[in-house]
Design a protein around this motif. Structure first.
Motif, PDB file in Angstrom:
ATOM      1  N   LYS A  98       0.835  -1.203   0.000  1.00 45.73           N
ATOM      2  CA  LYS A  98       0.000   0.000   0.000  1.00 45.73           C
ATOM      3  C   LYS A  98       0.868   1.251   0.000  1.00 45.73           C
ATOM      4  O   LYS A  98       0.632   2.186  -0.772  1.00 45.73           O
ATOM      5  CB  LYS A  98      -0.916  -0.017   1.222  1.00 45.73           C
ATOM      6  N   ARG A 125      -5.937 -11.075  -5.066  1.00 50.07           N
ATOM      7  CA  ARG A 125      -6.909 -10.174  -4.445  1.00 50.07           C
ATOM      8  C   ARG A 125      -6.249  -9.092  -3.596  1.00 50.07           C
ATOM      9  O   ARG A 125      -6.741  -7.961  -3.545  1.00 50.07           O
ATOM     10  CB  ARG A 125      -7.909 -10.982  -3.628  1.00 50.07           C
ATOM     11  N   LEU A 128      -5.143  -6.326  -5.903  1.00 52.59           N
ATOM     12  CA  LEU A 128      -6.320  -5.605  -6.398  1.00 52.59           C
ATOM     13  C   LEU A 128      -6.855  -4.653  -5.336  1.00 52.59           C
ATOM     14  O   LEU A 128      -7.146  -3.482  -5.627  1.00 52.59           O
ATOM     15  CB  LEU A 128      -7.413  -6.593  -6.827  1.00 52.59           C
ATOM     16  N   ARG A 129      -6.964  -5.127  -4.091  1.00 51.44           N
ATOM     17  CA  ARG A 129      -7.464  -4.277  -2.994  1.00 51.44           C
ATOM     18  C   ARG A 129      -6.547  -3.082  -2.760  1.00 51.44           C
ATOM     19  O   ARG A 129      -7.018  -1.955  -2.587  1.00 51.44           O
ATOM     20  CB  ARG A 129      -7.591  -5.091  -1.701  1.00 51.44           C
ATOM     21  N   HIS A 131      -4.468  -1.587  -4.843  1.00 46.24           N
ATOM     22  CA  HIS A 131      -4.561  -0.624  -5.942  1.00 46.24           C
ATOM     23  C   HIS A 131      -5.890   0.139  -5.915  1.00 46.24           C
ATOM     24  O   HIS A 131      -5.913   1.360  -6.102  1.00 46.24           O
ATOM     25  CB  HIS A 131      -4.342  -1.324  -7.287  1.00 46.24           C
ATOM     26  N   GLU A 132      -6.977  -0.560  -5.683  1.00 48.09           N
ATOM     27  CA  GLU A 132      -8.267   0.127  -5.629  1.00 48.09           C
ATOM     28  C   GLU A 132      -8.316   1.110  -4.460  1.00 48.09           C
ATOM     29  O   GLU A 132      -8.834   2.221  -4.607  1.00 48.09           O
ATOM     30  CB  GLU A 132      -9.411  -0.883  -5.561  1.00 48.09           C
ATOM     31  N   PHE A 136      -6.897   3.467  -7.912  1.00 44.96           N
ATOM     32  CA  PHE A 136      -6.996   2.813  -9.223  1.00 44.96           C
ATOM     33  C   PHE A 136      -8.426   2.313  -9.382  1.00 44.96           C
ATOM     34  O   PHE A 136      -9.080   1.940  -8.407  1.00 44.96           O
ATOM     35  CB  PHE A 136      -6.049   1.613  -9.301  1.00 44.96           C
ATOM     36  N   ARG A 137      -8.902   2.277 -10.615  1.00 44.83           N
ATOM     37  CA  ARG A 137     -10.224   1.723 -10.884  1.00 44.83           C
ATOM     38  C   ARG A 137     -10.099   0.641 -11.947  1.00 44.83           C
ATOM     39  O   ARG A 137      -9.238   0.707 -12.825  1.00 44.83           O
ATOM     40  CB  ARG A 137     -11.206   2.801 -11.325  1.00 44.83           C
ATOM     41  N   VAL A 138     -10.947  -0.338 -11.845  1.00 46.92           N
ATOM     42  CA  VAL A 138     -10.966  -1.421 -12.825  1.00 46.92           C
ATOM     43  C   VAL A 138     -11.554  -0.878 -14.120  1.00 46.92           C
ATOM     44  O   VAL A 138     -12.627  -0.277 -14.116  1.00 46.92           O
ATOM     45  CB  VAL A 138     -11.793  -2.624 -12.315  1.00 46.92           C
ATOM     46  N   LEU A 158      -6.352  -2.155 -14.448  1.00 47.28           N
ATOM     47  CA  LEU A 158      -6.722  -1.030 -13.591  1.00 47.28           C
ATOM     48  C   LEU A 158      -5.960   0.206 -14.032  1.00 47.28           C
ATOM     49  O   LEU A 158      -4.852   0.094 -14.577  1.00 47.28           O
ATOM     50  CB  LEU A 158      -6.381  -1.318 -12.124  1.00 47.28           C
ATOM     51  N   TRP A 160      -5.128   4.500 -12.819  1.00 48.12           N
ATOM     52  CA  TRP A 160      -5.238   5.668 -11.960  1.00 48.12           C
ATOM     53  C   TRP A 160      -5.105   6.881 -12.853  1.00 48.12           C
ATOM     54  O   TRP A 160      -4.254   6.880 -13.757  1.00 48.12           O
ATOM     55  CB  TRP A 160      -4.119   5.659 -10.903  1.00 48.12           C
TER      56      TRP A 160
END
Length: 165
Positions: A98, A125, A128-129, A131-132, A136-138, A158, A160
């Motif tokens: 993170k 996962r 993905l968590r 980055h979101e 970031f968005r998928v 993803l 940003w």
């Protein structure tokens, strides 16, 4: 558990063995990259944008790294980069990934990047968590995009986007 929070800094010459070791660890998971061998330092240096490679260090030990590669050689895409982040297996789930992603975003935006993109296996996962959570968005899923060890794999794409014009 790490004794002290990781400090994020630019990569230095003496970090390369650790960076390559952590990369090898990521490759071994078969959930981080399509690569099957760690590239030579010279190849990685050519691939990555100068000034956009960082390591996370705690207690004098490198425990993670992140990088930005150009998304394209075309001038119009000069502000679009592809990111990578890797964390030492013994240091995962401690906030290092993170911190690296957040630092990478700030540094890249300061350097003039307006878009960062990454592709992550849907099974990863944790990445993905991270980055979101960092913004970031998928934007899509590439099905059966490539094979790893003879198996077709999907990736989640993803991105940003900077809010600064």
């Amino acid at each position: 558990m790490l004794a002290t929070p990781a400090a994020i800094r630019h990569i230095e010459d003496h970090d390369w063995d650790d960076v390559r070791r952590i990369y090898a660890d990521g490759i071994a998971t078969a959930n981080a990259t399509f690569e099957t061998e760690v590239a030579l330092r010279e190849d990685l240096e050519q691939r990555w944008v100068a000034g956009q490679v960082f390591v996370a260090e705690t207690d004098g030990r490198v425990v993670g790294w992140s990088s930005v590669s150009p998304a394209s050689a075309r001038h119009c895409y000069r502000g679009v980069g592809e990111t990578s982040v890797y964390v030492d297996g013994a240091a995962r789930a401690q906030g290092i990934g993170k911190r690296l992603v957040e630092h990478q975003i700030t540094a890249a935006e300061t350097a003039g990047f307006w878009t960062l993109q990454t592709s992550i296996y849907p099974e990863n996962r944790a990445s993905l968590r991270i980055h979101e959570a960092a913004g970031f968005r998928v934007v899509g899923r590439r099905e059966r995009i490539a094979q790893l060890n003879g198996l077709w794999r999907d990736t989640v794409v993803l991105e940003w986007r900077s809010v600064t014009p």
